[in-house]
Design an enzyme around this catalytic site. Structure first.
Site, PDB file in Angstrom:
ATOM      1  N   GLY A   1      44.561  50.753  57.298  1.00  0.00           N
ATOM      2  CA  GLY A   1      44.088  49.396  56.932  1.00  0.00           C
ATOM      3  C   GLY A   1      42.375  49.704  56.926  1.00  0.00           C
TER       4      GLY A   1
ATOM      5  N   ASP B   1      49.728  54.392  62.227  1.00  0.00           N
ATOM      6  CA  ASP B   1      49.905  53.416  60.682  1.00  0.00           C
ATOM      7  C   ASP B   1      50.885  53.668  60.305  1.00  0.00           C
ATOM      8  OD1 ASP B   1      49.073  51.974  58.194  1.00  0.00           O
ATOM      9  OD2 ASP B   1      47.089  52.225  58.962  1.00  0.00           O
TER      10      ASP B   1
ATOM     11  N   THR C   1      44.324  35.608  63.235  1.00  0.00           N
ATOM     12  CA  THR C   1      43.887  34.820  62.322  1.00  0.00           C
ATOM     13  C   THR C   1      43.847  34.116  62.720  1.00  0.00           C
ATOM     14  OG1 THR C   1      44.034  34.544  60.708  1.00  0.00           O
ATOM     15  CG2 THR C   1      45.693  34.582  61.680  1.00  0.00           C
ATOM     16  N   ASP C   2      42.373  33.679  62.533  1.00  0.00           N
ATOM     17  CA  ASP C   2      41.616  32.000  62.326  1.00  0.00           C
ATOM     18  C   ASP C   2      43.472  31.193  61.962  1.00  0.00           C
ATOM     19  OD1 ASP C   2      41.890  32.370  59.433  1.00  0.00           O
ATOM     20  OD2 ASP C   2      39.674  31.398  59.559  1.00  0.00           O
ATOM     21  N   GLU C   3      43.587  31.498  60.627  1.00  0.00           N
ATOM     22  CA  GLU C   3      45.158  30.245  59.760  1.00  0.00           C
ATOM     23  C   GLU C   3      46.196  29.772  60.978  1.00  0.00           C
ATOM     24  OE1 GLU C   3      46.760  32.422  56.256  1.00  0.00           O
ATOM     25  OE2 GLU C   3      44.789  33.597  56.043  1.00  0.00           O
TER      26      GLU C   3
ATOM     27  N   TYR D   1      53.159  33.994  56.596  1.00  0.00           N
ATOM     28  CA  TYR D   1      52.456  34.833  57.651  1.00  0.00           C
ATOM     29  C   TYR D   1      51.242  33.847  58.506  1.00  0.00           C
ATOM     30  CZ  TYR D   1      47.557  36.701  58.296  1.00  0.00           C
ATOM     31  OH  TYR D   1      46.891  37.197  58.698  1.00  0.00           O
TER      32      TYR D   1
ATOM     33  N   LYS E   1      51.515  35.718  62.790  1.00  0.00           N
ATOM     34  CA  LYS E   1      51.215  35.564  63.850  1.00  0.00           C
ATOM     35  C   LYS E   1      51.011  34.517  64.843  1.00  0.00           C
ATOM     36  CE  LYS E   1      48.637  38.873  63.310  1.00  0.00           C
ATOM     37  NZ  LYS E   1      48.435  39.678  63.840  1.00  0.00           N
TER      38      LYS E   1
ATOM     39  N   PRO F   1      41.873  34.802  38.420  1.00  0.00           N
ATOM     40  CA  PRO F   1      42.910  33.389  38.960  1.00  0.00           C
ATOM     41  C   PRO F   1      42.255  32.394  39.783  1.00  0.00           C
ATOM     42  CG  PRO F   1      43.841  34.766  40.058  1.00  0.00           C
ATOM     43  CD  PRO F   1      42.774  35.706  39.704  1.00  0.00           C
TER      44      PRO F   1
ATOM     45  N   ARG G   1      36.313  27.905  53.269  1.00  0.00           N
ATOM     46  CA  ARG G   1      37.034  30.003  54.234  1.00  0.00           C
ATOM     47  C   ARG G   1      35.565  30.218  54.291  1.00  0.00           C
ATOM     48  NH1 ARG G   1      40.987  27.802  53.477  1.00  0.00           N
ATOM     49  NH2 ARG G   1      43.008  28.816  52.557  1.00  0.00           N
TER      50      ARG G   1
END
Length: 330
Positions: free
Chosen positions: A10, A37, A127-129, A151, A155, A206, A215
């Site tokens: 990835g 992978d 991830t920070d999400e 998502y 995580k 878009p 971000r």
């Protein structure tokens, strides 16, 4: 040192593998790498072409949820660097099942194998999400998790599993949480490569909602350097935020990309309905990794973005087939 890198074909994983095997990390000149992978739509074996013939590189095609394969592969490795994940928020909104399967069950499968076979360090890339959205300030690692998309929820679950295996089974786990990555070889569903490739082709881009979502942008090279620091020196059972230090609204980012490709706003920007559950702002506090491990971002955003745009301009043969295959033309 022999390491197993999941998701190594990835965007971020391949950058880490290429850098390590090309001598980019001090003290890792004799490390061997096995990449695992499954080569789903965003896993791209050509990402590893620069090291394909390296004597310390091995590639294995397989899924991290395959218990028998993982149990056969993990023994003999001194550490696992776990990049493999489903990571695109829009896809998780359309269907969450694969995100739960890969991100939660896959991580659990790897953790079970690491525990069973006594593997050394397990570096879990997150991830920070997982923190949700923050109006002011920046998240330290001690803030509670409040994910808002399927998502990020998957995580967050994998983060908690990894930390639970450390506390319950004493697996040597370290978790990293990064801000938004950018750089070469990024699959063209993410905002920067999607916008750049569309604009290079003279197609509109878009822009969600009012474009005010903020971000923090992190060059993939800085991210991977932070991962290597955490792998080698991070404290077991700890979480380390890795940020880039450049916060931009999506409108500001879009304007920079228009300028870089010679396009104008009125002709090439199409406002679209905002994403469901769209987090307004992300911002991580990197004090911990800076103080403990000496990390700070090294790639200035202006330089990194210009280099990234140039890379996509010069490597159409890499991204055009991917966009066609994934039906990402917009």
């Amino acid at each position: 040192m022999r390491i197993l890198v999941t998701g190594g074909a990835g965007f971020i994983g391949s950058h880490y593998v290429r850098t390590l095997l090309s001598g980019g990390y001090t003290g890792a000149d004799d490390w061997s790498v096995t990449v695992l992978d499954s080569l789903t739509y965003s896993g791209n074996l050509p990402n590893l072409d620069p090291v394909a013939d390296h004597p310390r590189y091995t590639f294995v095609k397989g899924d991290i949820t395959d218990v028998d394969l993982v149990n056969d592969l993990v023994p003999g490795h001194d550490a696992i660097v776990h990049f493999a994940a489903e990571s695109h928020v829009d896809r998780s909104i359309l269907g969450a099942a694969q995100f739960v399967t890969t991100n939660v069950l896959g991580t659990q499968t790897l953790l079970d194998a690491a525990h069973r076979h006594g593997t050394g360090r397990f570096l879990h890339v997150s991830t920070d999400e997982v923190y949700g959205s923050i109006e002011l300030g920046s998240w330290p690692e001690t803030d509670p998790l409040a994910p808002n998309s399927p998502y990020s929820a998957s995580k967050a679950a994998s983060d908690l599993l990894a930390l639970a295996y450390h506390r319950t089974h004493h697996v040597d786990v370290v978790v990293t949480r990064c801000s938004n990555n950018y750089g070469p070889y990024q699959f063209p569903e993410k905002v920067i490569p999607l916008f750049v490739s569309n604009l290079l082709d003279g197609k509109p881009v878009p822009l969600y909602g009012d474009g005010g979502n903020v971000r923090d942008w992190l060059h993939v090279d800085d991210h991977c350097r932070g991962i290597q620091l955490a792998l080698r020196g991070g404290r077991s059972g700890e979480v380390y935020n890795i940020g880039g230090g450049t916060e931009l609204t999506n409108r500001e980012l879009t304007k920079l990309l228009l300028d870089a490709t010679g396009r104008d706003w009125d002709q090439f920007v199409t406002p679209v309905e905002d994403r469901k559950g769209h987090d307004r702002r992300y911002s991580v506090d990197i004090t911990k990794i800076h103080t403990e491990l000496g990390y700070s971002p090294q790639v200035p955003f202006e330089t990194g973005l210009a280099d990234t745009v140039a890379w996509y301009r010069d490597n159409r043969d890499w991204w055009e087939p991917l966009k066609q295959r994934a039906s990402l033309e917009k």
